[in-house]
Scaffold this motif. Structure first.
Motif, PDB file in Angstrom:
ATOM      1  N   UNK A 102       0.816  -1.219   0.000  1.00 46.71           N
ATOM      2  CA  UNK A 102       0.000   0.000   0.000  1.00 46.71           C
ATOM      3  C   UNK A 102       0.844   1.262   0.000  1.00 46.71           C
ATOM      4  N   UNK A 103       1.727   1.406  -1.016  1.00 45.72           N
ATOM      5  CA  UNK A 103       2.497   2.655  -1.085  1.00 45.72           C
ATOM      6  C   UNK A 103       1.558   3.828  -1.299  1.00 45.72           C
ATOM      7  N   UNK A 104       1.977   5.009  -0.829  1.00 47.53           N
ATOM      8  CA  UNK A 104       1.197   6.215  -1.106  1.00 47.53           C
ATOM      9  C   UNK A 104       1.371   6.575  -2.576  1.00 47.53           C
ATOM     10  N   UNK A 105       0.399   7.252  -3.158  1.00 50.42           N
ATOM     11  CA  UNK A 105       0.561   7.688  -4.541  1.00 50.42           C
ATOM     12  C   UNK A 105       1.516   8.868  -4.632  1.00 50.42           C
ATOM     13  N   UNK A 106       2.737   8.652  -4.170  1.00 48.65           N
ATOM     14  CA  UNK A 106       3.771   9.687  -4.199  1.00 48.65           C
ATOM     15  C   UNK A 106       5.021   9.059  -4.800  1.00 48.65           C
ATOM     16  N   UNK A 150      10.442   8.918  -9.212  1.00 45.16           N
ATOM     17  CA  UNK A 150       9.330   8.346  -9.973  1.00 45.16           C
ATOM     18  C   UNK A 150       8.255   7.856  -9.012  1.00 45.16           C
ATOM     19  N   UNK A 151       7.044   7.708  -9.555  1.00 51.35           N
ATOM     20  CA  UNK A 151       5.941   7.289  -8.690  1.00 51.35           C
ATOM     21  C   UNK A 151       6.133   5.869  -8.184  1.00 51.35           C
ATOM     22  N   UNK A 153       3.871   3.940  -7.581  1.00 46.13           N
ATOM     23  CA  UNK A 153       2.835   3.087  -8.182  1.00 46.13           C
ATOM     24  C   UNK A 153       3.318   2.441  -9.473  1.00 46.13           C
ATOM     25  N   UNK A 154       4.467   2.930 -10.019  1.00 43.41           N
ATOM     26  CA  UNK A 154       5.003   2.323 -11.229  1.00 43.41           C
ATOM     27  C   UNK A 154       5.840   1.082 -10.937  1.00 43.41           C
TER      28      UNK A 154
ATOM     29  N   UNK B 183      -6.492   2.065   2.661  1.00 44.79           N
ATOM     30  CA  UNK B 183      -5.129   1.572   2.893  1.00 44.79           C
ATOM     31  C   UNK B 183      -4.149   2.733   3.125  1.00 44.79           C
ATOM     32  N   UNK B 184      -4.408   3.906   2.511  1.00 45.58           N
ATOM     33  CA  UNK B 184      -3.512   5.053   2.739  1.00 45.58           C
ATOM     34  C   UNK B 184      -3.610   5.492   4.193  1.00 45.58           C
ATOM     35  N   UNK B 304      -0.068  15.601  -7.917  1.00 45.10           N
ATOM     36  CA  UNK B 304       0.118  15.371  -6.488  1.00 45.10           C
ATOM     37  C   UNK B 304       0.288  13.904  -6.146  1.00 45.10           C
ATOM     38  N   UNK B 305      -0.233  13.020  -7.000  1.00 47.44           N
ATOM     39  CA  UNK B 305      -0.072  11.609  -6.689  1.00 47.44           C
ATOM     40  C   UNK B 305       1.102  11.032  -7.448  1.00 47.44           C
ATOM     41  N   UNK B 306       1.724  11.841  -8.313  1.00 44.46           N
ATOM     42  CA  UNK B 306       2.967  11.436  -8.956  1.00 44.46           C
ATOM     43  C   UNK B 306       2.866  10.261  -9.899  1.00 44.46           C
ATOM     44  N   UNK B 307       1.660   9.974 -10.390  1.00 39.35           N
ATOM     45  CA  UNK B 307       1.542   8.864 -11.332  1.00 39.35           C
ATOM     46  C   UNK B 307       2.078   9.340 -12.673  1.00 39.35           C
TER      47      UNK B 307
END
Lengths: 258, 309
Positions: A102-106, A150-151, A153-154, B183-184, B304-307
């Motif tokens: 559950x990484x943060x979207x950062x 990099x994110x 989420x990648x 989960x966050x 902000x979420x860096x995707x």
């Protein structure tokens, strides 16, 4: 304390633990001593209460509406449920890795330094050092050092889970709780996580819930067996797997339960 | 899919099954057509509406019309001050609405237990949301204009609009926060974060996209609001007052109110022309808000979420 020479130091001690969800009792009268800097595996069939037990150890049940915990849980002899104890401090010392990464979207970097930052570290150089140290300890540094911005989420699922472990290490906890950390991962990613856990116990006390008995046998020093909300038996992993004392443990080990 | 199963059906029943399948396919086709038509009507109406306003208004709108001052009795007036007032009241309203509504929504979603106080706040917000804007306007008239002796002011108008839009903004906040994966929250708390740190650092950045979209959509509504402003911010820019007044106490006739007034009681001979132009400008502005809402929301949450994808 004369015996202490021959026995391991107890890091966490659970006495008469009950957990309720509303009127349903999910954990009945559990007692456990967790030795310092060893790996303790919690095993048992689905719904046996092992995750419930784990989440009582860092007061995660505080976040669940309707959940109630009774009994004593101590960390280095201090009751973590005492009225004057801040649950935030407890979770600072007892980290947790969840079932699904559950990484943060950062970015990768922002994920690792999330803990240090909320605990007040502002210095960019020290944050970088901390990030590198934690990522190295989580065996992820070589794979991500060129793309820290990099994110997260990648990353692949296995990398994300090691990132989550690095994120916990960056807070410098004493105990790490893991709730089936490899259950969502493929076999190669799983073996990396297992190698990592064996490495971690040199510095940390690790308590890991696993649904895989092979995994418990491979990585743990001690094993506790849970069934229907009860902690049935605790012992060294080799005892539990070769000479269980309780009939129910034996039935489970030999595959007579689901 | 259905056909594959039919092939394996026993021979005796085969004919019957086939005819039934044909009947069902027909119903399916008709239903699809009807639903598609309903959806097309929505799009068609919008296009028709936009086309009509462009047809009537496009020849009116030019730089002079957009920036010029309105006139009292002669032809050739512009709508510049009305546009200024619309944005003035919009920004003032947002300055009141966002802090209050976002805080209240955050409280309800993240802090309040499911107790009595939460129910009362929720019920109040829902009741407030059902108040028609004209009633809110009359309330503003009684309170800000008369009881406070403010007369018609931008401030009174903005406060009335704040009351009108608080519930929607609160709901937007609650829904944006509720959309953030649990989960966050767990991850942040498990790392020793306090509730406040968790909200500010883990939850808000993930909620900022939908939140922005909601804010801009509500901004569009504020921009087009009329009934609540007629009796609170006033409708008198054309006779004598300073047109671009920075004070919150100035009488501020907005574009939508001006549109209403032009058709009701204008003395200018080219009221129709001004009305058509103003309607087109208003429509384009509100459409722009909607487009910006979509684009900005997506951009912001990506940043902000860096995707990177």
């Amino acid at each position: 304390m004369v015996e202490a020479k021959t026995q391991l130091d107890v890091k966490m001690k659970v006495v008469d633990l009950d957990v309720f969800y509303g009127s349903f009792q999910a954990m009945k009268n559990a007692n456990l001593d967790v030795p310092d800097r060893r790996v303790m595996a919690l095993i048992g069939p689905s719904g046996c209460g092992k995750s419930t037990f784990l989440r009582a150890l860092n007061r995660m049940h505080d976040l669940t509406a309707g959940a109630r915990v009774e009994g004593n849980v101590t960390l280095d002899g201090v009751d973590i449920y005492a009225a004057d104890i801040d649950p935030v401090t407890v979770r600072h010392r007892i980290g947790m890795v969840f079932q699904r990464p559950n990484p943060f979207p950062k970015s990768i970097f922002e994920n690792v330094v999330y803990g240090p930052k909320i605990h007040g570290e502002r210095n960019r150089k020290r944050l970088l050092e901390r990030a590198e140290k934690s990522l190295r300890a989580a065996a992820l540094w070589d794979e991500v050092k060129d793309r820290l911005n990099r994110s997260a989420l990648d990353l692949s699922g296995g990398q994300q889970q090691r990132l989550c472990i690095a994120r916990v290490l960056a807070v410098e906890p004493e105990v790490i709780l893991m709730d089936e950390p490899a259950s969502a991962l493929d076999p190669i990613a799983t073996s990396k996580i297992e190698d990592l856990i064996s490495e971690l116990k040199k510095q940390y006390t690790v308590i890991i819930v696993t649904h895989s008995m092979q995994q418990a046998a491979r990585i743990s020093d001690f094993t506790s067996f849970f069934l229907l909300g009860e902690l049935v038996e605790v012992g060294t992993t080799s005892e539990i797997f070769t000479r269980p004392k309780d009939k129910r443990t034996e039935d489970y080990i030999t595959g007579r339960y689901g | 899919m259905a056909d594959a199963a039919m092939v394996n059906a026993p021979d005796v029943k085969q004919d019957l099954s086939r005819s039934r399948a044909r009947g069902r396919r027909l119903v399916d086709a008709v239903a699809t057509l009807l639903l598609w038509s309903a959806a097309s009507i929505v799009v068609g109406l919008l296009l028709l509406f936009v086309a009509y306003l462009f047809y009537k208004g496009a020849s009116v709108v030019d730089w002079h019309f957009l920036t010029g001052n309105p006139t009292a009795a002669q032809a050739g007036g512009g709508i510049g001050p009305f546009i200024y007032n619309s944005f003035y009241i919009l920004l003032l309203t947002l300055a009141f609405t966002i802090p209050i509504a976002v805080s209240a929504g955050m409280y309800l979603q993240e802090y309040a237990s499911r107790g009595r106080f939460r129910q009362i706040v929720q019920f109040s917000a829902e009741s407030l949301a059902t108040v028609p804007s004209i009633v809110m306007g009359l309330f503003g008239l009684l309170v800000f204009v008369e009881a406070f002796h403010w007369h018609f002011t931008a401030l009174g108008g903005a406060l009335t609009l704040t009351l009108l839009n608080l519930p929607a903004m609160m709901r937007v906040t609650q829904e944006s926060l509720a959309g953030v994966p649990a989960t966050y929250r767990e991850a942040s708390m498990a790392l020793g974060g306090t509730k406040w740190q968790t909200i500010v650092r883990a939850i808000l950045p993930s909620a900022i996209g939908p939140l922005t979209t909601g804010v801009v959509l509500i901004a569009g509504r504020i921009f087009g609001e009329t009934a609540a402003l007629i009796f609170t911010a006033g409708a008198s820019v054309s006779y004598g007052r300073s047109a671009y007044d920075p004070s919150v106490w100035h009488t501020a006739e907005t574009l939508s109110v001006a549109l209403y007034q032009t058709h009701r009681e204008a003395l200018v001979p080219d009221a129709d022309r001004i009305g058509n132009g103003a309607a087109l400008v208003l429509l384009v502005m509100v459409l722009l808000f909607n487009i910006v809402a979509r684009v900005a929301g997506r951009r912001l949450s990506r940043r902000l979420t860096g995707k990177s994808t």
